[in-house]
Scaffold this motif. Structure first.
Motif, PDB file in Angstrom:
ATOM      1  N   GLU A 128       0.821  -1.221   0.000  1.00  0.00           N
ATOM      2  CA  GLU A 128       0.000   0.000   0.000  1.00  0.00           C
ATOM      3  C   GLU A 128       0.854   1.269   0.000  1.00  0.00           C
ATOM      4  O   GLU A 128       0.335   2.360  -0.249  1.00  0.00           O
ATOM      5  CB  GLU A 128      -0.958   0.004   1.195  1.00  0.00           C
ATOM      6  CG  GLU A 128      -0.309   0.110   2.561  1.00  0.00           C
ATOM      7  CD  GLU A 128       0.080  -1.221   3.170  1.00  0.00           C
ATOM      8  OE1 GLU A 128       0.309  -1.288   4.388  1.00  0.00           O
ATOM      9  OE2 GLU A 128       0.164  -2.228   2.405  1.00  0.00           O
ATOM     10  N   TYR A 132       0.256   2.949  -7.313  1.00  0.00           N
ATOM     11  CA  TYR A 132      -0.542   1.918  -7.985  1.00  0.00           C
ATOM     12  C   TYR A 132      -0.247   1.823  -9.478  1.00  0.00           C
ATOM     13  O   TYR A 132      -0.269   0.733 -10.057  1.00  0.00           O
ATOM     14  CB  TYR A 132      -2.026   2.210  -7.751  1.00  0.00           C
ATOM     15  CG  TYR A 132      -2.973   1.170  -8.302  1.00  0.00           C
ATOM     16  CD1 TYR A 132      -3.127  -0.067  -7.673  1.00  0.00           C
ATOM     17  CD2 TYR A 132      -3.737   1.423  -9.437  1.00  0.00           C
ATOM     18  CE1 TYR A 132      -4.010  -1.024  -8.155  1.00  0.00           C
ATOM     19  CE2 TYR A 132      -4.624   0.476  -9.937  1.00  0.00           C
ATOM     20  CZ  TYR A 132      -4.749  -0.740  -9.299  1.00  0.00           C
ATOM     21  OH  TYR A 132      -5.625  -1.691  -9.782  1.00  0.00           O
ATOM     22  N   PHE A 212      -2.349   3.657  -1.948  1.00  0.00           N
ATOM     23  CA  PHE A 212      -3.519   3.015  -2.536  1.00  0.00           C
ATOM     24  C   PHE A 212      -4.155   2.118  -1.487  1.00  0.00           C
ATOM     25  O   PHE A 212      -3.472   1.544  -0.637  1.00  0.00           O
ATOM     26  CB  PHE A 212      -3.118   2.182  -3.764  1.00  0.00           C
ATOM     27  CG  PHE A 212      -4.267   1.893  -4.692  1.00  0.00           C
ATOM     28  CD1 PHE A 212      -4.684   2.845  -5.607  1.00  0.00           C
ATOM     29  CD2 PHE A 212      -4.926   0.683  -4.640  1.00  0.00           C
ATOM     30  CE1 PHE A 212      -5.752   2.591  -6.465  1.00  0.00           C
ATOM     31  CE2 PHE A 212      -5.990   0.419  -5.488  1.00  0.00           C
ATOM     32  CZ  PHE A 212      -6.398   1.374  -6.403  1.00  0.00           C
ATOM     33  N   TYR A 214      -6.616  -1.234  -0.886  1.00  0.00           N
ATOM     34  CA  TYR A 214      -6.982  -2.456  -1.599  1.00  0.00           C
ATOM     35  C   TYR A 214      -8.128  -3.191  -0.916  1.00  0.00           C
ATOM     36  O   TYR A 214      -8.191  -3.272   0.308  1.00  0.00           O
ATOM     37  CB  TYR A 214      -5.785  -3.409  -1.661  1.00  0.00           C
ATOM     38  CG  TYR A 214      -4.661  -2.932  -2.545  1.00  0.00           C
ATOM     39  CD1 TYR A 214      -4.598  -3.275  -3.892  1.00  0.00           C
ATOM     40  CD2 TYR A 214      -3.660  -2.114  -2.023  1.00  0.00           C
ATOM     41  CE1 TYR A 214      -3.563  -2.831  -4.698  1.00  0.00           C
ATOM     42  CE2 TYR A 214      -2.626  -1.668  -2.827  1.00  0.00           C
ATOM     43  CZ  TYR A 214      -2.584  -2.025  -4.166  1.00  0.00           C
ATOM     44  OH  TYR A 214      -1.566  -1.566  -4.965  1.00  0.00           O
TER      45      TYR A 214
END
Length: 262
Positions: A128, A132, A212, A214
């Motif tokens: 993370e 991305y 990002f 998820y």
């Protein structure tokens, strides 16, 4: 006609932090004159980013030398972004030095291992932190390249889907099983959350650190896009290869576990 009151004077003091990731304002308050002047020109996060990128640029310059160490080696077990949790018998990779970090490396550009030389790649709460669109495709492609046939990539990230469900439920009660909160304060980061959305942003952004968020569907998608055909959602302490279970128990409540087999 009465004389109007003068406009209020603008405060020149540093704003008082409200509780969520206040470190930047606290650092500004403690900084010297030069740094305070620079803060008037640049966001405080700019300085941390520049320092971080210069550090990693140096690591990339040294990357060919670091890669020589692993030439010809096979059946490697690799933990990327190990932090203070490096394990004996593993290649513990991080961009910051640590007691058991034995490979200082920037994983965003490549990995220092031969093709098909790695038995397993373990990554817990690291992915993370990667961009991305620019960094994730490179990192996953490198994992695919390095893994031997049957090798496992085990990725663990905060489960954004579970956090969004907790937010949609309203209030705080559904967050409690995911994240340790004591009177709205985060036990891990010691931050006080005033609203559930502050907590969601802390998970998704963690200040400037997370890039990002998820859920299971998205993590599976990027793994398959990288070439992995065998992708399975797992759980804490469960793996197709038990040696890959380095999972930290205190992160289990909020984590999403996914494995991809080469």
């Amino acid at each position: 006609m009465s004389q109007s009151s003068p406009p209020p004077r603008r405060s020149t003091s540093t704003p008082k932090p409200m509780g969520v990731f206040p470190f930047c304002l606290e650092e500004v308050a403690r900084a010297g004159l030069v740094k305070r002047l620079l803060f008037r020109l640049f966001p405080w996060r700019f300085f941390g980013t520049v320092q971080f990128e210069f550090r990693n640029a140096w690591l990339r310059l040294l990357a060919p030398l670091r890669a020589r160490r692993f030439r010809g080696q096979t059946n490697l077990l690799v933990q990327v972004g190990c932090g203070p949790h490096g394990r004996d018998g593993w290649v513990n990779v991080d961009c910051f030095p640590g007691k058991k970090v034995n490979c200082l490396y920037d994983i965003r550009k490549n990995l220092p291992f031969d093709d098909a030389s790695v038995r397993g790649v373990y990554s817990e709460h690291v992915v993370e932190h990667l961009d991305y669109t620019e960094e994730i495709p490179v990192f996953l492609a490198e994992c695919y390249r390095c893994l031997a046939p049957g090798g496992i990539l085990r990725i663990i990230v905060p489960d954004a889907g579970r956090y969004l469900k907790a937010y949609a439920a309203g209030g705080w009660s559904d967050f409690i099983p995911l994240r340790p909160l004591v009177d709205g304060a985060d036990r891990w980061f010691k931050h006080k959350y005033h609203t559930p959305m502050e907590l969601v942003n802390a998970v998704f952004r963690q200040g400037p650190e997370h890039h990002f968020a998820y859920d299971a569907e998205t993590l599976e998608f990027v793994l398959r896009h990288a070439g992995f055909d065998n992708v399975t959602q797992q759980s804490f302490g469960v793996s197709a290869d038990p040696v890959m279970c380095l999972d930290l128990a205190d992160r289990a409540t909020e984590s999403l576990y996914m494995e991809a087999i080469r």
